[in-house]
Design a protein around this motif. Structure first.
Motif, mmCIF file in Angstrom:
data_model
loop_
_atom_site.group_PDB
_atom_site.id
_atom_site.type_symbol
_atom_site.label_atom_id
_atom_site.label_comp_id
_atom_site.label_asym_id
_atom_site.label_seq_id
_atom_site.Cartn_x
_atom_site.Cartn_y
_atom_site.Cartn_z
ATOM 1 N N LYS A 352 0.891 -1.260 -0.075
ATOM 2 C CA LYS A 352 0.011 -0.007 -0.063
ATOM 3 C C LYS A 352 0.967 1.312 0.121
ATOM 4 O O LYS A 352 1.775 1.177 0.604
ATOM 5 N N PRO A 353 0.533 2.295 -0.706
ATOM 6 C CA PRO A 353 -0.466 2.632 -1.342
ATOM 7 C C PRO A 353 -0.742 1.892 -2.958
ATOM 8 O O PRO A 353 -1.688 1.958 -3.575
ATOM 9 N N MET A 356 -3.663 0.031 -4.075
ATOM 10 C CA MET A 356 -4.928 0.703 -4.538
ATOM 11 C C MET A 356 -4.990 1.518 -5.748
ATOM 12 O O MET A 356 -5.724 2.162 -6.293
ATOM 13 N N TRP A 404 -6.155 -4.048 -5.761
ATOM 14 C CA TRP A 404 -7.743 -3.792 -5.292
ATOM 15 C C TRP A 404 -8.586 -4.856 -6.207
ATOM 16 O O TRP A 404 -9.602 -5.275 -5.818
ATOM 17 N N TYR A 421 -12.812 -0.139 5.509
ATOM 18 C CA TYR A 421 -11.437 -0.468 5.925
ATOM 19 C C TYR A 421 -10.823 0.501 6.936
ATOM 20 O O TYR A 421 -10.935 1.437 6.962
ATOM 21 N N ASP A 429 -3.781 4.323 4.186
ATOM 22 C CA ASP A 429 -4.984 3.436 4.231
ATOM 23 C C ASP A 429 -6.279 4.380 4.190
ATOM 24 O O ASP A 429 -7.491 3.713 3.879
ATOM 25 N N SER A 433 -7.492 5.172 -0.248
ATOM 26 C CA SER A 433 -8.567 3.938 -0.442
ATOM 27 C C SER A 433 -9.659 4.969 -0.729
ATOM 28 O O SER A 433 -10.576 4.315 -1.621
ATOM 29 N N TRP A 439 -13.745 3.486 -1.157
ATOM 30 C CA TRP A 439 -13.827 2.927 0.075
ATOM 31 C C TRP A 439 -14.400 3.546 1.272
ATOM 32 O O TRP A 439 -13.927 4.715 1.228
ATOM 33 N N SER A 441 -13.940 4.445 5.300
ATOM 34 C CA SER A 441 -12.789 4.178 6.023
ATOM 35 C C SER A 441 -13.138 4.497 7.597
ATOM 36 O O SER A 441 -13.848 5.140 7.837
#
Length: 599
Positions: A352-353, A356, A404, A421, A429, A433, A439, A441
């Protein structure tokens, strides 16, 4: 007709405190507050408000109903007598340091899969013991591998000096705290504070240049891992500036920072850190009694769970086994990896990242016995199997790398907003995302518990600051109206204006030390994590704009049901906030239609 001006004492005691967060009186604070700037709008929003204690529609010992604190509201909207459960409400709203706070409305019943980071999310580390491993290991590498002076080995680690949300200017060797408008409120060069004039010249008065703080030379301290980098960099900046070392004279600040990053990263890869944690996990890992019950609860309720971490498999297995069993286990037990029963899949070494961002990253299957990797064809392989991802996961559910698309396919996710997430890194994170995948979070900040406690304890001090600023603002409004409507050439009028300027100066000189005292209650150097001067900090801005939810521990998810709906409070601009204030009134007359200036 305008209302009469009230006395200062009446003004200061007229309103209840409205606060958002943390007071222990301390000595001089090093936070630089430019309290004379009109652009400063407020200290913070009212996320943590006090509530008057009034019984809630219950029946007392005499058989009489005690009024509810909502009775007047219900009567005004036509709901009087129509609600059946007012007696179940507590007399006062209870908040906890382990609450989950909401920036964007979210209904957990709509979430199909919840993913967790591991480091500083499921696995919390004991500080400073854990950081000391990286600090000592990086010192050795800087000296013995990169040729830095032997004096570096004498450096001492001080994790209490740092706080999350700072920005490292690697080009100049500076550490910055900025507000949401990108104004630098506080700066240090190495360990030395930069004075206000120099700070403004460097970051706000450059000709034809506006800093965005997104340039490569700026590093955001978004995670607790970066405290080690910060301490080493600050000490080396001082050594370069004040020592007599040819090696450092030929190094730029940027090169020094890159050497530090290389050394610390190597400690995470070569076993200096993780081998020691594996040998003595009880010295470095925090056992959270709510973690495993939380995971089991969501699993039992049919929510799909996955682990997505940048740590590689061997270390992930060690840490998760310790958290699952509550103790260090023998080799045979560790190879079983019983904790995997809680997850539908686990992806280690996820990068990550990039995970993603890059749809071409290869997915590998991990052999739990020896940690070896086997290529997969990812989505193509899943599509070729009779039951797709279901058959793919039956072969094994431990992976390394990937992207992803693989995760969505294996989890049966059609839209990013079906995933929640949970992670501790604001950039990789949370921000990435959300921006890239949509996503939802949950941002984890262990420091939040301390911030909330301190904010609660400093409510009286914060109220004084807010009311003094309001008083200063009201005096300024009256002075401006006198200038607009009166003859300022008249000596009597000018005398009043001069006296009002003196009043303003007196309030300002009283206000600044109070603000310093309030900030120092949170941190002796950097102040409140979510505030910079009177404004929200840039860190608070990103938390508010990118984290749907935020809390202090991942296990706090276990304190709410899987049907929980998180709702936000109504937001207000400064205009709305001022109009709704109980001590203001709205004058909608035309200010241009006035009589000639009076003497």
């Amino acid at each position: 007709m305008r209302k009469q001006t009230r006395s200062v004492s009446a003004f200061l005691n007229s309103r209840p405190a409205t606060v958002r967060y943390p007071f222990t009186p301390q000595s001089h604070l090093s936070v630089d507050v430019d309290s004379d700037e009109d652009a400063e709008q407020r200290l913070g929003e009212n996320n943590f408000s006090t509530t008057t204690v009034v019984p809630n529609g219950t029946v007392n010992g005499d058989g009489e109903r005690v009024p509810s604190r909502f009775d007047n509201l219900l009567k005004s909207v036509g709901l009087e007598g129509k609600l059946k459960n007012l007696d179940k409400l507590p007399p006062k709203t209870k908040l906890s340091v382990r609450d989950i706070f909401c920036n964007r409305e979210l209904n957990l019943s709509q979430i199909k899969a919840i993913g967790f980071d591991m480091d500083y999310t499921l696995a919390q580390y004991k500080q400073p013991a854990f950081d000391q491993l990286a600090f000592d290991g990086a010192k050795e590498k800087l000296v013995h591998k990169l040729g830095y002076p032997e004096q570096v080995l004498d450096f001492q680690y001080d994790h209490e000096r740092w706080t999350r949300g700072l920005i490292i200017d690697t080009e100049r060797g500076n550490f910055l705290k900025i507000d949401r408008h990108k104004y630098v409120r506080l700066a240090y060069h190495g360990m030395e504070k930069i004075d206000s004039t120099t700070r403004k010249v460097l970051y706000s008065k450059n000709f034809n240049k506006v800093e965005s703080f997104s340039e490569k030379s700026y590093v955001n301290m978004d995670t607790l891992f970066q405290f080690v980098d910060a301490q080493l960099f600050a000490l080396l900046v001082d050594l370069k500036d004040h020592g007599d070392y040819d090696f450092l004279d030929f190094k730029t600040y940027g090169e020094i920072y890159r050497d530090i990053r290389q050394s610390v990263d190597l400690c995470h890869r070569d076993g200096v850190i993780k081998d020691e944690v594996a040998r003595n996990p009880e010295q470095y890992l925090v056992l959270d009694e709510g973690m495993i019950p939380m995971l089991k609860r969501y699993k039992d309720d049919g929510v799909k769970l996955f682990l997505l971490t940048n740590s590689f498999w061997e270390y992930t297995s060690t840490a998760m086994n310790y958290l699952y069993h509550g103790k260090k286990v023998d080799e045979a037990t560790q190879r079983k990896n019983d904790w995997l029963e809680l997850f539908d899949l686990a992806i280690a070494g996820s990068c990550k990242p990039a995970f993603m961002l890059d749809p071409y990253l290869q997915l590998f299957r991990v052999n739990m016995e020896d940690g070896s990797l086997k290529n997969t064809d990812g989505v193509f392989e899943m599509n070729a199997l009779p039951r797709g991802a279901e058959d793919f996961l039956k072969i094994g559910k431990i992976f390394q790398g990937g992207n992803w698309q693989h995760l969505h396919k294996m989890m049966g996710i059609r839209s990013g907003d079906e995933i929640l997430y949970v992670g501790d890194h604001l950039y990789s994170d949370v921000l990435r995302s959300k921006r890239t995948l949509g996503w939802r979070s949950l941002f984890v900040m262990p420091e939040l518990e301390g911030e909330i406690k301190t904010f609660s304890e400093t409510i009286p001090l914060r109220k004084q600051i807010e009311d003094l600023r309001r008083l200063r603002g009201e005096l300024g409004r009256v002075a401006e109206e006198i200038r607009r409507t009166k003859d300022t050439e008249n000596p009597a009028v000018q005398k009043v204006l001069d006296e009002m300027e003196e009043d303003d100066s007196i309030i300002k000189s009283t206000l600044s030390p109070l603000v310093e005292q309030w900030h120092r209650s949170f941190h002796p150097i950097w102040g409140a994590m979510f505030n910079s001067g009177y404004q929200d900090s840039r860190f608070a801005f990103f938390v508010e704009n990118y984290a749907c939810l935020y809390t202090s521990r991942a296990s706090n998810l276990g304190l709410v049901s899987t049907q929980k709906s998180f709702r936000t409070a109504m937001e207000m601009l400064p205009s709305d906030r001022l109009i709704s204030d109980s001590v203001t009134w709205l004058d909608d007359s035309n200010p241009w239609i006035v009589e000639s200036k009076e003497t």
